[in-house]
Design an enzyme around this catalytic site. Structure first.
Site, mmCIF file in Angstrom:
data_model
loop_
_atom_site.group_PDB
_atom_site.id
_atom_site.type_symbol
_atom_site.label_atom_id
_atom_site.label_comp_id
_atom_site.label_asym_id
_atom_site.label_seq_id
_atom_site.Cartn_x
_atom_site.Cartn_y
_atom_site.Cartn_z
ATOM 1 N N LEU A 43 109.600 53.880 41.055
ATOM 2 C CA LEU A 43 108.785 55.159 40.785
ATOM 3 C C LEU A 43 109.214 56.335 41.417
ATOM 4 C CD1 LEU A 43 105.409 54.141 39.322
ATOM 5 C CD2 LEU A 43 107.262 54.704 38.092
ATOM 6 N N ALA A 44 109.011 56.111 42.692
ATOM 7 C CA ALA A 44 109.199 57.132 43.721
ATOM 8 C C ALA A 44 110.663 57.666 43.769
ATOM 9 C CB ALA A 44 108.824 56.720 45.099
ATOM 10 N N ARG A 330 86.944 44.628 47.087
ATOM 11 C CA ARG A 330 87.869 43.641 46.970
ATOM 12 C C ARG A 330 87.708 43.057 48.402
ATOM 13 N NH1 ARG A 330 93.531 46.808 44.883
ATOM 14 N NH2 ARG A 330 92.927 46.579 42.666
ATOM 15 N N HIS A 401 98.950 42.008 48.651
ATOM 16 C CA HIS A 401 99.586 42.751 47.338
ATOM 17 C C HIS A 401 100.001 44.103 47.611
ATOM 18 C CE1 HIS A 401 98.898 44.273 43.340
ATOM 19 N NE2 HIS A 401 98.068 45.153 43.651
#
Lengths: 637, 251
Positions: A43-44, A330, A401
Site C-alpha cells: 500500500l505505501a 486486545r 500481528h
C-alpha cells in the site's frame, strides 16, 4: 545527537496546510530528471511509486514478489478508518486524531497523527475513484462499521477483503504508470543494501532472485516501504516472506531504528496445532461480540469441551473484568489467555489455546443468526482446523500481528540519513505503542498517496542532487559485501536448515520478549539470542548454488538479519522500563494487572544507532511533547 | 499418515523435467498441503538435495502466489480453496499424490513448480485501471452506486490473480481473469469513460500473450478458488462487441 522531528509550529490544524503552502515545488519540466527508487510495492510503496510518477518523477520500483499484487497489505481483512463523518455521529479529524494518540498510549508524535487523520478522508475519495468496491447501503452511499478503540462508526470496508481491494487499487494505479513508461518495475529483486555517499542515500544494491546477480541502482532519493518485522517471532500472521532485511540493513548503514519493542499481539488467532506450523491465521476480533471465552477450571483437563459441565468451566475474562468481559481490549485479553495457559489450563494438544464458545449465542439467537453474522469466518475456521464451530467451541490463541516500531523518520518521513525516506509499517511514526484496528491501511495509503509526494519536495526543492555513478566505490563495496555474506552462509556447511534456526529464534522471542516481559527474561533472551546466532553461523546448512533461484539462500539471508535484529528488539524492551500499550513489563502494572505508564521518565521515542554486531547500540531520545492532548490513563472501566 | 508424492522437478525453463517420487511417513492430518511440502523440503535439505521450488506467501488464500496442480486439478480437490488452504485431512493414509505446476502456453516454467505469470501483469497494464490521478477525486459519496451493482463489482474484484483459470482451461484461455477485472471496472460509473478502450485493450493483450479463447468448458469457474462466475465472461463479451462496433478492433 539531538533528533529533530522538524515538526512545523502553530495551531495543529493548520500545520500541514501551511507546510504545503511553504513548500518550494520542483519545476514540472525538471521532475523527470529526478530518479526515485521505491523498495516495496504494498500500500505505501505502491501508492508512492504511482503518485510520484503521476507528478512526473522518474520512478524505479522494486519487489521481491513476482508481481506487486502479492504484497502482504493484501491480507488485511477488517477495514480502513477515515474521518468522513458520513454517519453523522460527531466524528471529526480531531476525534480520529485523539483516538489514535490515546490508542497508541501516548507514545506517538502528535503532528504526524493529526496529519494522518486530516488526509484520511482523501484516501477514501481516491480509492473510490479508482474503482475500489467498498460496501454500500441500499441508497447507494458508502457503508461504515465500528471498530475497537472508537465510539464512532468510521471504518470503510470491502467484505472481509479490504486490504486486497485497496492494494488492487494501488496496483492498478501503478500498472497505469508502468504502461505509460513512468514507472520501471523490477520484480523478483530483493534489496540487500542502501548505498550512502557523503551522508546521503544515493541508491541500493538488489539481488535478482532468479539469477542471484547483484545489481546497483542509483537514485536521487531512496524510499523504503518494506513492511514490519513480526516474523522475527517465526510464527505470526505475516506472510512467509515478510522480513526485516531492508530496514535492518539501512539501520546498519546508520539509519536509526525507533521503538522496536512495540509489537502488537492479536488475541484471536487460530492456535498452533503442532511443530509443523508455518504461520498463524487471524480470526476477526468481531467474534468476541457473541463468543464466550473459557478454559477448564482444573489443570490438564483433557475431556471433550462439550463434556465439561458449566460448573467446571472458568469464563476468566468475565470473572476478571466483569464490566468489559469478553470484549476486554486486545492487550488485556491476550495477556489473560497467556496467564491461564501458563497455569496449565490451556486446551488443544499443545496446551496453548483457549475456547471461544458460541453455544450460548446459538441457543439464544438460533444458528441462522450466527451464520449470517460470522458464516465466512466459521467456514474458514473449519477449513483450517477440521472442526465444526457450530457444534464445538472454537480454539483461539494470541499471535504476533503488527509492529509499531520501525525506522525513525521526521515530519517529512525522511530518516536521519539525507534522502532516505521510510513509509508505512516500516517507519515508526503514527501508532505509538499500540495500533488501533483499521489504521494500518490508512497509514500506508496516507504516506504513499498524500504525504511523501509533498514532503519529497523538502529534499528536491533544494535542487537536483549530484548524480553518483554506480561505479562509485561505495556501490562496489556494497555489492561485494552482499555477495560475501551469501558466500559466507553457503560456506558454513553445517547440519541444520535456516527454518530450524528461525523457529528456535521465534521461541526465544515469544517466551521472553512476547506478551509479558521482565528484566530477568529480557537479559536471558539477549544471552540466548547471542548463543543461537553463534550456532547459526557454525551449523547452518544450505544446498544449491547462489546463481540460480534458491529459496534456501533467500531464507538464510533473512534469518541471519533476524538473528541480529532480535537482540536490538530485546534491548529496547529492556531499556523501556515501563508498561505502555502493547509493551507490558511485569514490573510495572496496577493491582488489577493493567499496564502502568511512566510519563515522567519514558515519554520519548527511543531511536537506536548501530554500533556493531553484538555491541550495545546507542540510544537517542526524541522527547514527545503533548501540546494539544492531555496525557491520561487509558481506562477500561 | 503416510503419503506417496509424485512431484514435477524441472531445473529451469529449458530443462526437460520429470516426475520424481518421494515417500513421506510422518504427515499430520492437521498440516496444510504446503506445510507437508515444507517437511519434504526440510528432509531434502538435510540430505543435501535441492528442495522443491514452489511459490507461496500469505498462506491465507489471498495473495495468489501459490498454485499447484494436485491430482490433476489446479489447487487440488477442494472447491473454492487455494492450495495453501488445502489441508492433509482431505487425503487418506497411503494416498498417491501427484503435484505439477500450473501448465498453460503463456505460463513458462521457472523451476520445478514455479511458473512465470507475468502475462497477467501485462494484461492489467494494458487497461485494467481507471485513470484517476491523486488529487482529482470528488467526494466518495458524490456518485451513489446501487448496492447490487457494487456487490457484483466486488464479486468480480475478488480475483486473486493466481492463474488457475488458465491452467484449468483446455484452450489455455485467461478469459475468466480478464473478465473479472474488466467487469469490475466496467460495471462501476467511475469506469465508464474508458469502458470500450479497456475491454478491447485487455482482450488484445490476452491474445498477444498466447492465451486461447473461450469455448464454454467452464473448467475455469470450477477451478477458481474465489468462485468467480463465468457470467462475467458473458458480460465481457457483450462489452467487447459493443466496443468493437463503436470503435473497431484496432487498439
Amino acid at each position: 545527537m539531538k533528533l529533530d522531528g522538524k515538526v512545523p509550529s502553530g495551531p495543529i490544524e493548520k500545520r500541514w496546510s501551511k507546510y504545503i503552502a511553504d513548500l518550494k515545488p520542483v519545476n514540472p519540466a525538471n521532475k523527470r530528471k529526478f530518479k526515485v527508487i521505491v523498495i516495496g510495492t504494498g500500500l505505501a510503496g505502491g501508492a508512492a511509486a504511482a503518485t510520484l510518477a503521476e507528478l512526473g518523477y522518474n520512478v524505479h520500483a522494486f519487489t521481491y514478489h513476482d508481481s506487486p499484487r502479492r504484497a502482504h497489505s493484501i491480507a488485511a481483512q477488517g477495514g480502513i478508518n477515515a474521518a468522513k463523518n458520513y454517519q453523522n455521529d460527531a466524528d471529526s479529524v480531531w476525534r480520529l486524531f485523539y483516538d489514535t494518540v490515546k490508542g497508541g498510549d501516548f507514545r506517538s508524535r502528535e503532528s504526524n497523527v493529526y496529519r494522518l487523520a486530516e488526509v484520511s478522508a482523501n484516501i477514501i475519495d481516491q480509492s473510490v475513484s479508482q474503482g475500489v468496491p467498498f460496501a454500500r447501503e441500499y441508497g447507494g452511499y458508502l457503508a461504515n462499521r465500528s471498530f475497537g478503540g472508537a465510539l464512532v462508526s468510521r471504518t470503510f470496508y470491502a467484505r472481509g477483503q479490504t486490504g486486497q481491494q485497496l492494494l488492487l487499487g494501488v496496483y492498478s494505479a501503478l500498472n497505469r504508470q508502468i504502461s505509460l513508461g513512468k514507472v520501471t518495475m523490477h520484480n523478483r529483486k530483493e534489496m540487500l543494501d542502501v548505498v550512502i555517499v557523503d551522508g546521503r542515500a544515493v541508491g541500493v544494491v538488489v539481488r535478482d532472485l532468479l539469477t542471484g546477480k547483484m545489481e546497483s541502482h542509483y537514485g536521487d532519493a531512496v524510499v523504503l516501504a518494506t513492511g514490519g518485522y513480526a516474523n522475527t517471532y517465526f510464527l505470526s500472521t505475516n506472510a512467509q516472506h515478510c522480513n526485516v532485511t531492508a530496514t535492518y540493513r539501512a539501520y546498519k548503514k546508520g539509519a536509526f531504528f525507533a521503538n522496536p519493542c512495540f509489537t502488537q499481539i492479536h488475541p484471536t488467532c487460530i492456535p498452533v496445532s503442532g511443530e509443523h506450523q508455518s504461520k498463524l491465521t487471524l480470526m476477526s476480533e468481531s467474534l468476541r461480540n457473541d463468543g464466550r471465552i473459557w478454559v477448564p477450571k482444573a489443570t490438564n483437563d483433557k475431556r471433550n469441551p462439550n463434556d465439561i459441565p458449566e460448573s467446571e468451566r472458568d469464563y476468566y475474562l468475565e470473572r476478571m473484568y466483569p464490566s468489559y468481559g469478553n470484549l476486554a481490549p486486545r492487550d488485556i485479553s491476550s495477556r489473560a489467555a497467556k496467564r491461564v495457559c501458563d497455569e496449565g489450563r490451556g486446551v488443544n494438544a499443545t496446551g496453548n489455546a483457549v475456547y471461544l464458545d458460541f453455544s450460548d449465542a446459538i441457543q439464544r439467537l438460533g444458528q441462522q443468526v450466527i451464520a449470517d453474522r460470522y458464516g465466512n469466518l466459521f467456514e474458514m475456521y473449519e477449513r483450517i482446523t477440521g472442526v465444526d464451530p457450530y457444534n464445538n467451541p472454537m480454539m483461539i490463541y494470541p499471535a504476533l500481528h503488527y509492529t509499531m516500531g520501525g525506522l525513525w523518520v521526521d515530519y517529512n518521513l525522511m530518516s536521519n540519513i539525507e534522502g532516505l525516506f521510510v513509509l508505512g509499517e516500516a517507519n515508526f511514526s503514527d501508532h505509538g505503542a499500540n495500533r488501533l484496528g483499521a489504521s494500518a491501511l490508512m497509514q500506508g495509503l496516507s504516506d504513499g498517496y498524500f504525504v511523501l509526494p509533498n514532503t519529497i519536495n523538502s529534499y528536491f526543492g533544494k535542487g537536483k542532487p549530484q548524480t553518483i555513478s554506480t561505479d562509485h566505490p561505495e556501490f562496489k563495496k556494497s555489492e561485494v559485501e552482499a555477495n560475501e555474506r551469501i558466500n559466507k552462509l553457503i560456506a558454513i556447511n553445517g547440519k541444520e536448515t535456516p527454518t530450524h534456526f528461525h523457529r528456535r529464534l521465534g521461541k526465544i522471542m515469544w517466551d521472553h520478549v512476547g506478551m509479558a516481559r521482565n528484566e530477568q527474561g529480557l537479559k536471558l533472551a539477549i544471552e540466548k539470542i547471542r548463543e543461537l546466532r553463534e550456532e547459526f553461523w557454525q551449523n547452518l546448512k544450505i544446498v544449491g548454488t547462489a546463481s540460480n533461484i534458491n529459496p534456501v539462500i533467500e531464507k538464510a539471508n533473512r534469518v541471519a538479519d533476524f538473528m541480529e535484529f532480535a537482540e536490538l528488539l530485546a534491548y529496547d524492551a529492556l531499556e523501556r522500563d515501563e508498561s505502555c500499550g502493547a509493551h507490558f513489563r511485569e514490573e510495572h502494572q496496577t493491582e488489577e494487572g493493567e499496564a502502568k505508564r511512566n510519563d515522567a521518565d519514558f515519554s520519548f521515542v527511543s531511536a537506536w544507532e548501530y554500533k556493531g554486531i553484538g555491541e550495545r547500540p546507542d540510544m537517542h531520545k526524541e522527547e514527545l511533547n503533548f501540546e494539544f492532548i492531555h496525557l491520561a490513563e487509558r481506562s477500561y472501566k | 499418515m503416510k503419503v506417496k508424492l509424485h512431484i514435477w522437478r524441472q531445473n529451469g525453463p529449458n530443462d526437460k523435467g520429470k516426475m520424481v517420487d518421494y515417500n513421506l511417513d510422518n504427515v499430520s492430518s492437521d498440516m496444510s498441503f504446503l506445510e507437508m511440502l515444507d517437511i519434504l523440503n526440510e528432509d531434502l535439505i538435510l540430505k543435501g538435495e535441492e528442495p522443491v521450488v514452489f511459490e507461496h506467501d500469505c498462506r491465507e488464500g489471498i495473495c495468489g502466489s501459490c498454485g499447484l496442480v494436485i491430482n490433476g486439478k489446479p489447487h487440488g480437490p477442494e472447491s473454492g480453496t487455494t492450495t495453501c488452504q488445502l489441508h492433509m485431512r482431505k487425503f487418506k493414509d497411503g494416498d498417491d499424490i501427484f503435484v505439477e505446476p500450473f501448465r498453460s502456453k503463456a505460463f513458462s516454467i521457472v523451476k520445478d513448480l514455479m511458473v512465470d505469470r507475468s502475462a497477467y501483469d501485462r494484461i492489467q497494464q494494458s487497461g485494467g485501471f481507471i485513470s484517476a490521478n491523486v488529487g482529482s477525486a470528488p467526494d466518495a459519496n458524490a456518485i451513489p452506486i446501487a448496492k447490487n451493482i457494487a456487490d457484483l463489482a466486488m464479486d468480480a474484484a475478488a480475483c486473486i490473480g493466481c492463474g488457475a483459470c488458465a491452467a484449468a482451461c483446455p484452450n489455455g484461455s485467461a478469459m475468466l481473469f480478464v473478465a473479472a477485472k474488466s467487469s469490475q471496472l466496467n460495471l462501476l460509473p467511475q469506469g465508464q469513460p474508458e469502458k470500450n478502450k479497456r475491454v478491447r485493450a485487455m482482450i488484445n493483450q490476452m491474445e498477444k500473450e498466447g492465451f486461447g479463447g473461450c469455448s464454454n468448458y467452464y473448467e475455469c469457474e470450477a477451478a477458481c478458488p474465489k468462485n468467480i462466475s463465468v457470467r462475467f465472461i458473458a458480460k465481457m463479451n457483450r462489452d467487447y462487441f459493443v466496443a468493437v462496433v463503436k470503435e473497431g478492433t484496432k487498439v
